[in-house]
Motif scaffolding. Structure first.
Motif, PDB file in Angstrom:
ATOM      1  N   ALA A 244      21.421  -7.938 -59.443  1.00 46.94           N
ATOM      2  CA  ALA A 244      21.277  -9.527 -59.740  1.00 46.94           C
ATOM      3  C   ALA A 244      21.015  -9.799 -60.922  1.00 46.94           C
ATOM      4  N   GLN A 245      19.960  -8.861 -61.711  1.00 48.52           N
ATOM      5  CA  GLN A 245      19.737  -9.045 -63.031  1.00 48.52           C
ATOM      6  C   GLN A 245      20.947  -9.213 -64.001  1.00 48.52           C
TER       7      GLN A 245
ATOM      8  N   ALA B 240      22.483 -12.150 -66.185  1.00 44.32           N
ATOM      9  CA  ALA B 240      22.587 -11.992 -67.585  1.00 44.32           C
ATOM     10  C   ALA B 240      24.086 -12.262 -68.034  1.00 44.32           C
ATOM     11  N   LEU B 241      25.012 -11.811 -67.180  1.00 44.67           N
ATOM     12  CA  LEU B 241      26.524 -12.032 -67.598  1.00 44.67           C
ATOM     13  C   LEU B 241      26.767 -13.768 -67.526  1.00 44.67           C
TER      14      LEU B 241
ATOM     15  N   CYS C 250      17.720 -14.676 -75.820  1.00 42.69           N
ATOM     16  CA  CYS C 250      17.778 -14.665 -74.207  1.00 42.69           C
ATOM     17  C   CYS C 250      17.416 -13.507 -73.556  1.00 42.69           C
ATOM     18  N   ALA C 251      18.289 -12.382 -74.141  1.00 42.08           N
ATOM     19  CA  ALA C 251      18.177 -10.954 -73.771  1.00 42.08           C
ATOM     20  C   ALA C 251      16.884 -10.698 -73.430  1.00 42.08           C
ATOM     21  N   GLY C 252      15.870 -10.966 -74.177  1.00 43.30           N
ATOM     22  CA  GLY C 252      14.604 -10.561 -74.293  1.00 43.30           C
ATOM     23  C   GLY C 252      13.738 -11.270 -72.849  1.00 43.30           C
TER      24      GLY C 252
ATOM     25  N   VAL D 220      12.994 -11.776 -66.974  1.00 47.21           N
ATOM     26  CA  VAL D 220      13.621 -12.064 -65.730  1.00 47.21           C
ATOM     27  C   VAL D 220      14.707 -10.957 -65.850  1.00 47.21           C
ATOM     28  N   PHE D 221      15.387 -10.683 -66.900  1.00 46.69           N
ATOM     29  CA  PHE D 221      16.560  -9.693 -66.721  1.00 46.69           C
ATOM     30  C   PHE D 221      16.055  -8.353 -66.754  1.00 46.69           C
ATOM     31  N   GLY D 222      14.816  -7.960 -67.112  1.00 46.60           N
ATOM     32  CA  GLY D 222      14.512  -6.788 -67.428  1.00 46.60           C
ATOM     33  C   GLY D 222      15.395  -5.852 -68.295  1.00 46.60           C
ATOM     34  N   GLU D 223      15.874  -4.625 -67.796  1.00 48.97           N
ATOM     35  CA  GLU D 223      16.711  -3.668 -68.746  1.00 48.97           C
ATOM     36  C   GLU D 223      18.087  -4.211 -68.654  1.00 48.97           C
TER      37      GLU D 223
END
Length: 354
Positions: free
Chosen positions: A70-71, A75-76, A107-109, A112-115
């Motif tokens: 889901a993360q 992210a995609l 945004c990658a940080g 909510v997206f974790g690793e």
């Protein structure tokens, strides 16, 4: 004769969970590719994004695969939106690439997206560079195929959930051996060389940390893998024993670290008044060797009763010796008393591990 090679292969398979991961990853990727080819156009024109989602999902535990899929999908999608927004505003150019990467990295940080946050940048660059004349179509296909692949990977992970019990046991054995080695070397140095060199023992304290961290990571992975795992009931007793052993060895690692720290600070060559001195050092050496022996006797089910009893006896004898020297010398011997307390706590942890 035939059973022995099969037993060996099963043992090797259990010792190396990455082999199973490789098989599951290859199966999930191939199945995702096949499903993508069967999809209607324009989805079937971009089948290679489905294996990407499958690999993201299958490389985690059953619980983590759902969460991380889901993360990754989120992210995609965000990366695609960033790329399309920048492309619409400034067009495709060196400037747009720079802006897309900068915004995507920010945004990658997000927590909510974790690793999976790195997929924001990957997606943004894919969509910006490869979107071509049909950016909206490419964005939709890219996200959809990744979702399909992730769903296949999650399904395979739920059907064949990983349960890395054997690697955890190997990590625990390695930690036990490192702790025993630390104690035996420490006892030998105290017996033959007297006060310690502080630099050497500070280095030994640091050397213990990577092994402890790897063991804790391995046990954390096993605990997580137990959730939503159809194998959990079958291995319930084994995992319970392993968890109890991990707690005991974790306590032992803390004990050894405290022992080395105290002796490195107070039983060293540049100290005028050492913690133990020649009168108490033999009793300390005996207690350390008894503790090492108790740890060594742990074969996976806890230390033996005999070695634990021997450890308690030597620690009690050390405590008696500290009190006797304190009365005769008038010195406080606070550090020696603290170390006796630490070793008694270690004995209690050995009891709990059985």
């Amino acid at each position: 004769m035939r059973a022995r090679p099969l037993s060996f292969l099963r043992g090797q398979w259990a010792r190396h969970p990455r082999w199973a991961l490789a098989v599951k990853g290859a199966t999930a990727a191939a199945l995702a590719w096949f499903v993508a080819l069967l999809a209607p156009a324009p989805f079937s024109e971009y089948p290679y994004y489905a294996p990407l989602g499958a690999v993201v999902a299958v490389t985690s535990s059953a619980v983590r695969s759902v969460r991380e899929s889901a993360q990754a999908v989120g992210a995609l999608v965000l990366g695609a939106v960033i790329a399309r927004g920048v492309d619409a505003a400034v067009g495709s150019s060196v400037v747009s690439v720079a802006i897309v990467v900068a915004v995507a990295l920010l945004c990658a940080g997000w927590r909510v997206f974790g690793e999976m946050g790195t997929w924001v940048v990957t997606s943004a660059l894919f969509v910006l560079v490869l979107g071509g004349d049909h950016p909206l179509e490419f964005t939709g296909v890219f996200a959809s195929m990744t979702v399909v692949g992730a769903a296949i990977g999650v399904a395979i992970n739920l059907l064949l959930p990983p349960l890395p019990i054997t690697p955890s046991e190997i990590a625990l054995d390695r930690l036990r051996d490192v702790l025993v080695d630390q104690l035996e070397v420490l006892a030998q140095r105290l017996e033959h060389d007297g006060p310690l060199l502080a630099e050497e023992w500070q280095r030994r304290r640091r050397d213990l940390t990577p092994t402890t961290d790897r063991t804790r990571d391995a046990m954390s992975g096993t605990r997580e893998a137990m959730r939503v795992n159809r194998k959990a009931r079958r291995y319930g007793e084994r995992t319970t024993t392993q968890a109890r052993r991990a707690e005991a060895l974790g306590s032992a690692a803390d004990v050894v670290d405290d022992v080395v720290r105290l002796l490195a600070e107070w039983e060293r060559t540049d100290q005028e008044h050492v913690a133990f001195g020649p009168l108490l050092r033999p009793e300390l050496v005996t207690a350390l060797r008894a503790y090492a022996g108790a740890l060594r006797s742990d074969d996976g089910t806890g230390p033996s009763d005999e070695t634990v009893a021997r450890c308690r006896e030597t620690v009690d004898a050390l405590g008696d010796a500290v009190r006797a020297v304190r009365r005769s010398s008038g010195h406080d011997l606070f550090v020696a008393g603290a170390l006796v307390v630490i070793l008694r706590r270690a004995c209690s942890a050995l009891d709990a591990a059985r």
